[in-house]
Scaffold this motif. Structure first.
Motif, PDB file in Angstrom:
ATOM      1  N   ALA A  51      39.443-132.620 -22.051  1.00  0.00           N
ATOM      2  CA  ALA A  51      38.090-132.603 -21.482  1.00  0.00           C
ATOM      3  C   ALA A  51      38.145-132.494 -19.965  1.00  0.00           C
ATOM      4  N   LEU A  52      39.079-133.223 -19.334  1.00  0.00           N
ATOM      5  CA  LEU A  52      39.202-133.167 -17.875  1.00  0.00           C
ATOM      6  C   LEU A  52      39.761-131.823 -17.416  1.00  0.00           C
ATOM      7  N   ALA A  53      40.581-131.183 -18.254  1.00  0.00           N
ATOM      8  CA  ALA A  53      41.168-129.893 -17.881  1.00  0.00           C
ATOM      9  C   ALA A  53      40.105-128.823 -17.717  1.00  0.00           C
ATOM     10  N   ALA A  54      38.958-129.023 -18.338  1.00  0.00           N
ATOM     11  CA  ALA A  54      37.873-128.044 -18.237  1.00  0.00           C
ATOM     12  C   ALA A  54      37.043-128.241 -16.968  1.00  0.00           C
ATOM     13  N   GLU A  55      37.320-129.306 -16.206  1.00  0.00           N
ATOM     14  CA  GLU A  55      36.566-129.605 -14.998  1.00  0.00           C
ATOM     15  C   GLU A  55      37.404-129.333 -13.751  1.00  0.00           C
ATOM     16  N   GLN A  56      36.754-129.439 -12.579  1.00  0.00           N
ATOM     17  CA  GLN A  56      37.424-129.227 -11.303  1.00  0.00           C
ATOM     18  C   GLN A  56      37.314-130.486 -10.447  1.00  0.00           C
ATOM     19  N   PRO A  57      38.316-130.750  -9.575  1.00  0.00           N
ATOM     20  CA  PRO A  57      38.178-131.878  -8.648  1.00  0.00           C
ATOM     21  C   PRO A  57      36.887-131.753  -7.844  1.00  0.00           C
ATOM     22  N   GLY A  58      36.173-132.868  -7.700  1.00  0.00           N
ATOM     23  CA  GLY A  58      34.906-132.846  -6.969  1.00  0.00           C
ATOM     24  C   GLY A  58      33.699-132.657  -7.856  1.00  0.00           C
ATOM     25  N   ASP A  59      33.910-132.212  -9.105  1.00  0.00           N
ATOM     26  CA  ASP A  59      32.783-132.073 -10.031  1.00  0.00           C
ATOM     27  C   ASP A  59      32.217-133.452 -10.361  1.00  0.00           C
ATOM     28  N   LYS A  60      30.912-133.502 -10.588  1.00  0.00           N
ATOM     29  CA  LYS A  60      30.273-134.730 -11.040  1.00  0.00           C
ATOM     30  C   LYS A  60      30.056-134.641 -12.541  1.00  0.00           C
ATOM     31  N   VAL A  61      30.560-135.624 -13.268  1.00  0.00           N
ATOM     32  CA  VAL A  61      30.443-135.616 -14.721  1.00  0.00           C
ATOM     33  C   VAL A  61      29.900-136.956 -15.206  1.00  0.00           C
ATOM     34  N   ARG A  62      29.305-136.914 -16.381  1.00  0.00           N
ATOM     35  CA  ARG A  62      28.825-138.145 -17.022  1.00  0.00           C
ATOM     36  C   ARG A  62      29.912-138.669 -17.944  1.00  0.00           C
ATOM     37  N   VAL A  63      30.340-139.898 -17.699  1.00  0.00           N
ATOM     38  CA  VAL A  63      31.358-140.530 -18.536  1.00  0.00           C
ATOM     39  C   VAL A  63      30.692-141.594 -19.389  1.00  0.00           C
ATOM     40  N   ARG A 122      27.785-147.691 -22.268  1.00  0.00           N
ATOM     41  CA  ARG A 122      27.316-147.440 -20.911  1.00  0.00           C
ATOM     42  C   ARG A 122      27.630-145.999 -20.500  1.00  0.00           C
ATOM     43  N   THR A 123      27.032-145.565 -19.419  1.00  0.00           N
ATOM     44  CA  THR A 123      27.371-144.263 -18.843  1.00  0.00           C
ATOM     45  C   THR A 123      27.553-144.424 -17.334  1.00  0.00           C
ATOM     46  N   ALA A 124      28.388-143.548 -16.783  1.00  0.00           N
ATOM     47  CA  ALA A 124      28.618-143.553 -15.333  1.00  0.00           C
ATOM     48  C   ALA A 124      28.669-142.117 -14.840  1.00  0.00           C
ATOM     49  N   GLU A 125      28.061-141.892 -13.668  1.00  0.00           N
ATOM     50  CA  GLU A 125      28.162-140.590 -13.027  1.00  0.00           C
ATOM     51  C   GLU A 125      29.384-140.649 -12.101  1.00  0.00           C
ATOM     52  N   VAL A 126      30.389-139.855 -12.405  1.00  0.00           N
ATOM     53  CA  VAL A 126      31.670-139.938 -11.719  1.00  0.00           C
ATOM     54  C   VAL A 126      31.982-138.632 -10.995  1.00  0.00           C
ATOM     55  N   THR A 127      32.382-138.746  -9.724  1.00  0.00           N
ATOM     56  CA  THR A 127      32.887-137.587  -8.980  1.00  0.00           C
ATOM     57  C   THR A 127      34.391-137.543  -9.180  1.00  0.00           C
TER      58      THR A 127
END
Length: 362
Positions: free
Chosen positions: A332-344, A353-358
């Motif tokens: 899942a992380l391989a599909a993202e880029q450093p600096g992207d904001k994702v919901r965990v 719970r959920t967290a908005e993570v950069t």
């Protein structure tokens, strides 16, 4: 077939050369009432056969041209444990290959595809996270030919490709296929068991990828390297034997990015890989099924920490992607880029719970 099961196709070596030629079927036109007399059937058949023969001869000529252009830039790498392949990156004797080909070793014997002399080479640096490594010849021979590297943006499904390397120790072998798919994310097996590196944006190909092909060249008909063959799928239903026609190559964009950093700095300074800045382990539910990734450590001021996550939290999702294992989290992380904001999505004390993570960078 479970797509999570893959194995390396190197260090020992694949099957001999297999080259397929496709005869092109030519459609014949239909004559209307004013088109004049129809050609005799025997003449039409002969014309078709002649056209097909010319098409086959042209394709065969294209294959031979590419092989003559690229094969001198493909080398065989011998380690204490086995054999693999590599690509000449520049005329200074720099060679790029897979990290799993070099393993833990620092010195190697290299055979250039067109020569018989065995050359000494040493490790510059290895980057297992992307399964790439750079080695360098101690004395680059005169006339050493560097490969031409293509553009990942121009790679398309359906393109004809050739895989070159040393399968099963058979140096200078060539297999043929097409680009079957793009953007695959696969996880390699670890030498000690379990899961190894997770590789994103892989090129899937039908060209045979066998042990020993790893680190070699996947090339297009413009004689350009578009990837490094790295592993092939295995089928658990067949006792984890190879699944024919399903191989994967690291895309040339990743190869150049990593190799250039190693050459310039002696190491990788920017991976381009997204990270939560945590370590974790797979946990199971009451039915002993994988149910998420428990955080064993959370780097202070890292991505997850800044998002409010702590040791003991169990990650169950990244965006809309369910996370049940360490492997699925890495994919899942391989599909993202450093600096992207994702919901965990995660659980703590039984509550969701959920967290908005950069995201950070590996």
């Amino acid at each position: 077939m479970d797509a999570s099961h893959f194995r390396h196709r190197a260090r020992r070596s694949p099957l001999p050369l297999v080259a397929g030629l496709c005869a092109l079927a030519l459609a014949s036109g239909c004559s209307g009432p004013d088109s004049g007399p129809a050609a005799p059937e025997s003449s039409t058949s002969a014309a078709r056969a002649d056209s097909a023969s010319r098409a086959v001869a042209q394709l065969e000529s294209d294959y031979q041209r590419v092989i003559n252009d690229v094969l001198p830039s493909v080398v065989q790498i011998q380690t204490a444990d086995g054999l693999g392949s590599g690509i000449v990156y520049d005329t200074d004797g720099t060679i790029v290959t897979n990290a799993h080909v070099v393993g833990e070793e620092t010195s190697f014997k290299v055979s250039v595809a067109t020569g018989e002399k065995v050359l000494d080479a040493s490790l510059v640096s290895s980057y297992p996270e992307q399964d790439l490594a750079v080695i360098r010849l101690g004395d680059a021979p005169e006339g050493l030919r560097a490969a031409k590297f293509g553009d990942s943006e121009k790679v398309e499904v359906g393109q004809i490709v050739l895989a070159m390397g040393s399968p099963l120790g058979l140096s200078s072998s060539v297999t043929q296929g097409i680009v079957s798919a793009l953007g695959r994310t696969v996880s390699e097996p670890s030498s000690g068991g379990g899961t190894g590196a997770t590789l994103a944006n892989m090129v899937q190909t039908s060209a045979a990828i066998n042990p020993g092909n790893s680190g070699g060249a996947l090339v297009n008909l413009n004689s350009e390297v578009i990837g490094i063959p790295t592993l092939a799928a295995t089928d658990p239903a067949l006792g984890n034997s190879a699944a024919p026609g399903i191989g994967f190559a690291i895309p040339v964009s990743t190869v150049k990015t990593i190799a250039d950093q190693i050459i310039d700095h002696g190491e990788v300074t920017s991976s381009g890989r997204a990270a939560l800045d945590v370590t974790g382990r797979t946990v199971v539910d009451d039915d002993y099924q994988p149910a998420g990734v428990a955080l064993v450590s959370v780097e202070r001021d890292g991505a997850a920490y800044d998002g409010g996550m702590r040791v003991g939290d169990i990650v169950t999702g990244i965006g809309d992607t369910e996370v049940t294992t360490i492997t699925s989290l890495a994919e899942a992380l391989a599909a993202e880029q450093p600096g992207d904001k994702v919901r965990v999505t995660y659980t703590r004390g039984g509550g969701t719970r959920t967290a908005e993570v950069t995201l950070g960078e590996i």
